[in-house]
Design a protein around this motif. Structure first.
Motif, PDB file in Angstrom:
ATOM      1  N   UNK A   1      28.756 -12.333  24.340  1.00 25.95           N
ATOM      2  CA  UNK A   1      30.031 -13.028  24.156  1.00 25.95           C
ATOM      3  C   UNK A   1      30.146 -14.171  25.160  1.00 25.95           C
ATOM      4  N   UNK A   2      30.314 -15.393  24.680  1.00 28.14           N
ATOM      5  CA  UNK A   2      30.471 -16.541  25.567  1.00 28.14           C
ATOM      6  C   UNK A   2      31.838 -16.493  26.232  1.00 28.14           C
ATOM      7  N   UNK A   3      31.829 -16.667  27.530  1.00 24.60           N
ATOM      8  CA  UNK A   3      33.083 -16.574  28.271  1.00 24.60           C
ATOM      9  C   UNK A   3      33.022 -17.454  29.507  1.00 24.60           C
ATOM     10  N   UNK A   4      34.172 -17.813  30.010  1.00 20.20           N
ATOM     11  CA  UNK A   4      34.294 -18.516  31.288  1.00 20.20           C
ATOM     12  C   UNK A   4      35.195 -17.657  32.170  1.00 20.20           C
ATOM     13  N   UNK A   5      34.627 -17.052  33.166  1.00 17.83           N
ATOM     14  CA  UNK A   5      35.394 -16.146  34.018  1.00 17.83           C
ATOM     15  C   UNK A   5      36.421 -16.929  34.831  1.00 17.83           C
ATOM     16  N   UNK A   6      37.673 -16.527  34.711  1.00 15.10           N
ATOM     17  CA  UNK A   6      38.760 -17.232  35.388  1.00 15.10           C
ATOM     18  C   UNK A   6      39.207 -16.555  36.670  1.00 15.10           C
ATOM     19  N   UNK A   7      38.509 -15.527  37.055  1.00 18.54           N
ATOM     20  CA  UNK A   7      38.869 -14.842  38.285  1.00 18.54           C
ATOM     21  C   UNK A   7      38.179 -13.501  38.366  1.00 18.54           C
ATOM     22  N   UNK A   8      38.284 -12.819  39.516  1.00 21.74           N
ATOM     23  CA  UNK A   8      37.634 -11.520  39.680  1.00 21.74           C
ATOM     24  C   UNK A   8      38.089 -10.482  38.654  1.00 21.74           C
ATOM     25  N   UNK A   9      39.361 -10.530  38.253  1.00 21.03           N
ATOM     26  CA  UNK A   9      39.830  -9.558  37.257  1.00 21.03           C
ATOM     27  C   UNK A   9      39.080  -9.728  35.940  1.00 21.03           C
ATOM     28  N   UNK A  10      38.786 -10.981  35.578  1.00 25.27           N
ATOM     29  CA  UNK A  10      38.025 -11.232  34.353  1.00 25.27           C
ATOM     30  C   UNK A  10      36.611 -10.675  34.483  1.00 25.27           C
ATOM     31  N   UNK A  11      36.007 -10.840  35.666  1.00 22.54           N
ATOM     32  CA  UNK A  11      34.689 -10.274  35.887  1.00 22.54           C
ATOM     33  C   UNK A  11      34.699  -8.766  35.757  1.00 22.54           C
ATOM     34  N   UNK A  12      35.722  -8.144  36.326  1.00 21.99           N
ATOM     35  CA  UNK A  12      35.854  -6.695  36.236  1.00 21.99           C
ATOM     36  C   UNK A  12      36.032  -6.244  34.795  1.00 21.99           C
ATOM     37  N   UNK A  13      36.846  -6.988  34.028  1.00 26.35           N
ATOM     38  CA  UNK A  13      37.078  -6.651  32.625  1.00 26.35           C
ATOM     39  C   UNK A  13      35.803  -6.745  31.794  1.00 26.35           C
ATOM     40  N   UNK A  14      34.864  -7.584  32.215  1.00 21.14           N
ATOM     41  CA  UNK A  14      33.594  -7.745  31.490  1.00 21.14           C
ATOM     42  C   UNK A  14      32.496  -6.829  32.034  1.00 21.14           C
ATOM     43  N   UNK A  15      32.856  -5.890  32.901  1.00 19.53           N
ATOM     44  CA  UNK A  15      31.866  -4.931  33.386  1.00 19.53           C
ATOM     45  C   UNK A  15      31.007  -5.438  34.511  1.00 19.53           C
ATOM     46  N   UNK A  16      31.515  -6.393  35.306  1.00 14.24           N
ATOM     47  CA  UNK A  16      30.773  -6.927  36.441  1.00 14.24           C
ATOM     48  C   UNK A  16      31.433  -6.453  37.729  1.00 14.24           C
TER      49      UNK A  16
END
Length: 487
Positions: free
Chosen positions: A305-320
């Motif tokens: 899934x193409x995404x642009x992480x907008x912050x640490x919460x987004x990274x966490x939501x994507x399993x990072x």
């Protein structure tokens, strides 16, 4: 332990002198001694052949030794002219001569080939212009010695070229310039001489034309290339990782002032090592992958899934998950207990409207305290009272309970004892064998070679090579780090 131990250092007029060394080598301490921040327990400092003992940075400035730091220590709410003349404003009939101040500021900036509105607020100017304003202020106090501490760390390539041209001009006017930088290309482009420190001791002083980049890296790290251990037989399989891609980065993901655009792919069960000298961009790349810093170009694909992480919460939501190298300031909350620190990320992912029950928190903490052998095995111990190794284990536990598909570890074994370091290395190997993708950042080449299936090499904030670790040696890795070219 001595911060500086029997260090001799000299500078000459009309010369750019680079001070080189890894983190903890003693560079900052030496600068503080030269500029009056610290005194000396033994030895002496001389200026123009006469002994000096600066008690404060102000005394050093008045003697002609001026420092420009990485973070410009000027007043962004004042004008350019006010910053240049601050504390030495020209006066006329008891009042500030504003016209005279502007003329003086314009003349100093013209000497640096800088055209800028001196009435503009400094905060409205670029970082590059702010650095040049700080240098102009040093010229206003008639500095004989100019100390530049990482002046190019936040500049782009064009701004760096401009600053280096200014340094060459000042050198040709007879100024002695101390240039502290982790960027090897810049050092070789501008320095006439360099001094290398390691662990608070003097390694040597070298004319730039008498040393190669590979030799410089060797002296900074303290290991001869041929003597470094080849860790191919360290027990970690180098078999090709056949898992599905977890993260794909196109050839245009980057952040101005942080990391040049790069491409990267990380697969299930793979440990990707990031190697490079301090300041090479390892941490900047890691933070970009997690979303702790936002890219200003490009995008990435996570799980297809193409995404642009907008912050640490987004990274966490994507399993990072991301374990910062600054575990005390960006990781742990020392006033909280081991239990509270461990469940923090899981609670954040669930949202504060759905709090974990105390029973659930206790179960999680007990399981990971046992699994990672956290000592003391007391979930209610304040985490700030634990040793560095056990603090690092608490931070790892926090992220492991989120069951990430990509775990980013930035210097996870720095500052901990050998036993804890070995345990963490074994944990990384085990997680990889279970299918987790891991990005592993370390300044220790042996550690990178021991754990990684593949190594991305960074130099001057550019990914210069990605090398499979099936036959990679420390000698080859250091050569790529020094020269910026894969062999």
């Amino acid at each position: 332990m001595l911060a500086l131990d029997d260090v001799g250092f000299r500078m000459f007029p009309g010369e750019v002198h680079a001070l080189m060394g890894e983190n903890g080598a003693g560079k900052s301490t030496l600068i503080k001694v030269l500029t009056g921040v610290h005194g000396v327990d033994d030895g002496s400092v001389e200026l123009d052949g006469s002994p000096v003992a600066f008690g404060t940075p102000g005394e050093a400035r008045r003697a002609g030794v001026s420092t420009v730091y990485q973070e410009v220590n000027l007043c962004p709410n004042l004008s350019v002219a006010e910053n240049i003349c601050l504390g030495r404003e020209p006066r006329r009939r008891g009042r500030i001569d504003w016209r005279g101040m502007r003329r003086r500021a314009e003349a100093l900036l013209a000497r640096l080939d800088v055209e800028v509105d001196v009435t503009a607020e400094l905060g409205s100017c670029s970082i590059a212009v702010q650095q040049l304003v700080a240098i102009a202020r040093a010229l206003d106090v008639e500095a004989r010695v100019l100390v530049l501490d990482e002046p190019t760390s936040s500049l782009d390539a064009g701004e760096v070229d401009r600053l280096l041209a200014v340094l060459r001009s000042l050198r040709d006017e007879g100024m002695a310039i101390l240039f502290v930088s982790h960027f090897i290309d810049q050092v070789f482009a501008v320095a006439d001489r360099m001094t290398v420190l390691r662990n608070g001791k003097l390694v040597g002083e070298y004319r730039t034309e008498e040393i190669t980049p590979v030799e410089l890296v060797t002296r900074m790290l303290g290991k001869e290339l041929a003597a470094l251990e080849d860790l191919e037989e360290a027990g970690h399989s180098r078999a090709e990782v056949a898992g599905a891609p977890v993260l794909l980065v196109a050839d245009d993901l980057g952040r101005r002032g942080g990391i040049a655009p790069f491409s990267l792919d990380i697969r299930e069960g793979e440990v990707l090592g990031l190697a490079g000298l301090l300041g090479s961009g390892r941490t900047e790349l890691a933070r970009l992958l997690f979303g702790a810093d936002q890219a200003d170009s490009g995008s990435m694909s996570i799980g297809g899934e193409t995404t642009a992480l907008r912050g640490p919460r987004a990274g966490l939501d994507h399993g990072i998950a991301f374990c910062s190298e600054n575990r005390k300031t960006e990781g742990l909350i020392e006033e909280l207990t081991v239990r509270e620190n461990i469940v923090l990320a899981l609670q954040a992912s669930k949202g504060w409207a759905r709090p974990l029950t105390r029973r659930r928190q206790d179960e999680i903490a007990a399981r990971y305290i046992e699994a990672l052998d956290i000592r003391p095995a007391n979930p209610e111990a304040r985490v700030g009272e634990l040793s560095g190794g056990n603090q690092q284990k608490v931070l790892l536990a926090r992220w492991l309970i989120t069951e990430p598909r990509l775990l980013i570890l930035d210097e996870p074994t720095r500052g901990i004892d050998i036993g804890a370091k070995t345990e963490i290395q074994r944990l990384v190997t085990r997680l990889s064998a279970d299918g987790m993708a891991v990005v592993f950042v370390s300044a220790e080449l042996e550690e990178v070679l021991r754990l990684s299936h593949r190594v991305a090499v960074l130099r001057d904030r550019v990914v210069v090579a990605q090398v499979d670790n099936d036959s990679l040696t420390a000698e080859r890795l250091m050569a790529v780090m020094a020269e910026g070219v894969a062999r």
